[in-house]
Design an enzyme around this catalytic site. Structure first.
Site, PDB file in Angstrom:
ATOM      1  N   GLY A  81      38.079  95.316  52.358  1.00  0.00           N
ATOM      2  CA  GLY A  81      37.873  96.451  51.416  1.00  0.00           C
ATOM      3  C   GLY A  81      38.580  96.585  50.110  1.00  0.00           C
ATOM      4  CB  SER A  82      40.558  94.066  48.091  1.00  0.00           C
ATOM      5  OG  SER A  82      39.764  93.153  47.601  1.00  0.00           O
ATOM      6  CG  ASN A  83      35.496  93.657  45.392  1.00  0.00           C
ATOM      7  OD1 ASN A  83      35.684  93.837  44.066  1.00  0.00           O
ATOM      8  ND2 ASN A  83      35.601  92.595  46.341  1.00  0.00           N
ATOM      9  CB  ILE A 133      21.077  89.268  55.324  1.00  0.00           C
ATOM     10  CG1 ILE A 133      22.142  88.120  54.933  1.00  0.00           C
ATOM     11  CG2 ILE A 133      19.741  89.274  54.532  1.00  0.00           C
ATOM     12  CD1 ILE A 133      21.546  86.921  55.478  1.00  0.00           C
ATOM     13  CG  ASN A 169      26.348  91.660  46.963  1.00  0.00           C
ATOM     14  OD1 ASN A 169      27.363  92.051  47.630  1.00  0.00           O
ATOM     15  ND2 ASN A 169      26.105  90.366  47.199  1.00  0.00           N
ATOM     16  CG  HIS A 228      27.727  86.014  45.359  1.00  0.00           C
ATOM     17  ND1 HIS A 228      27.625  85.658  46.769  1.00  0.00           N
ATOM     18  CD2 HIS A 228      27.785  84.584  44.705  1.00  0.00           C
ATOM     19  CE1 HIS A 228      27.782  84.449  47.090  1.00  0.00           C
ATOM     20  NE2 HIS A 228      27.654  83.780  45.892  1.00  0.00           N
ATOM     21  CB  SER A 231      27.487  87.248  39.765  1.00  0.00           C
ATOM     22  OG  SER A 231      27.986  85.917  39.313  1.00  0.00           O
ATOM     23  CG  ASP A 265      24.263  86.118  47.800  1.00  0.00           C
ATOM     24  OD1 ASP A 265      24.587  87.273  47.663  1.00  0.00           O
ATOM     25  OD2 ASP A 265      24.673  85.229  48.502  1.00  0.00           O
ATOM     26  CB  ALA A 320      37.483  87.984  38.354  1.00  0.00           C
ATOM     27  CD  GLU A 321      35.121  89.021  44.210  1.00  0.00           C
ATOM     28  OE1 GLU A 321      35.014  90.031  44.976  1.00  0.00           O
ATOM     29  OE2 GLU A 321      35.124  88.099  44.399  1.00  0.00           O
TER      30      GLU A 321
HETATM   31  C1  GRF Z   1      34.703  89.326  47.920  1.00  0.00           C
HETATM   32  O1  GRF Z   1      35.132  87.972  47.475  1.00  0.00           O
HETATM   33  C2  GRF Z   1      33.385  89.360  47.801  1.00  0.00           C
HETATM   34  O2  GRF Z   1      32.788  88.924  46.309  1.00  0.00           O
HETATM   35  C3  GRF Z   1      32.681  88.702  48.786  1.00  0.00           C
HETATM   36  O3  GRF Z   1      33.676  89.267  49.967  1.00  0.00           O
HETATM   37  C4  GRF Z   1      34.733  89.522  49.463  1.00  0.00           C
HETATM   38  C5  GRF Z   1      34.963  90.812  49.950  1.00  0.00           C
HETATM   39  O4  GRF Z   1      36.609  91.052  49.710  1.00  0.00           O
HETATM   40  N1  GRF Z   1      31.337  89.251  48.882  1.00  0.00           N
HETATM   41  P1  GRF Z   1      37.064  92.508  49.851  1.00  0.00           P
HETATM   42  O5  GRF Z   1      36.650  92.999  51.237  1.00  0.00           O
HETATM   43  O6  GRF Z   1      36.479  93.479  48.897  1.00  0.00           O
HETATM   44  O7  GRF Z   1      38.476  92.565  49.911  1.00  0.00           O
END
Ligand code: GRF
Length: 200
Positions: A13-15, A93, A108, A110, A137, A146, A174-175
């Protein structure tokens, strides 16, 4: 009125954390809910810590019955009046029917420069191909895995001694920059178009 966002996770869950933190008082959206399909996802605790409601829709209980899982998911999203969904490391999915119910409202992230390396093991595949550039992306989710339109990307350089682990860490950083930026612009666009729609 701010847009209600649900963030769907399966793991760390870092994003999700970066998305939640980005939605400050000036933001057009707010983090209404975090949903995980795994009860042990590390991100759940992080979301609670950030004061965001969480729900677990455990796919184990649904014996991998996609239809029932998605019925429950849809019901949960409706309960929270969710208007926009961010998939953030959500490893399930979604069906065509579900996606069409939220047409143009699911984003999403990716870890590759789409259309390159759809699916899993993106970093290993980039290294294997001797690529010199990798990246991430954010795209709109369509029934093609995707394969939805790319909204924005960030590129990172692959160094000579790069490993899968070091590349993954670089791309993940980068995400964390890309996803909040895209969400802000995307939510603003939706808000503006609904305001114009309401005035007509
Ligand atoms: C990220 O690299 C995302 O692009 C991919 O899964 C990873 C999830 O990381 N789909 P986090 O759970 O957000 O740390």
């Amino acid at each position: 009125m701010k847009l209600a966002v649900a963030i769907l996770i399966s793991g760390s869950g870092s994003n999700m954390v970066h998305l939640v933190k980005s939605m400050d008082s000036e933001h057009p959206a707010f983090p209404s809910l975090v949903i995980s399909n795994k009860s042990n996802a590390k991100g759940l605790e992080k979301a609670r810590h950030l004061g965001v409601p969480t729900e677990v829709i455990n796919d184990k209980f649904y014996n991998n019955n996609k239809l029932d899982f998605e019925k429950k998911l849809m019901h949960t999203l409706k309960t929270y009046n969710i208007e926009l969904i961010c998939l953030a490391g959500f490893m399930k999915i979604l069906s065509k029917d579900f996606i069409n119910n939220f047409k143009n409202r699911i984003l999403n992230i990716h870890p590759s420069l789409l259309p390159k390396y759809k699916g899993l093991n993106t970093h290993a595949r980039a290294l294997e191909a001797n690529d010199t550039i990798a990246g991430c992306s954010v795209h709109l989710v369509t029934p093609e895995l995707d394969g939805g339109p790319v909204i924005d990307q960030i590129k990172v350089k692959i160094e000579k001694n790069e490993t899968e682990k070091s590349l993954a860490a670089k791309v993940l950083m980068a995400e964390h920059i890309l996803y909040p930026k895209v969400l802000f612009n995307f939510a603003n666009k939706i808000k503006k178009s609904t305001e114009i729609g309401n005035r007509k």
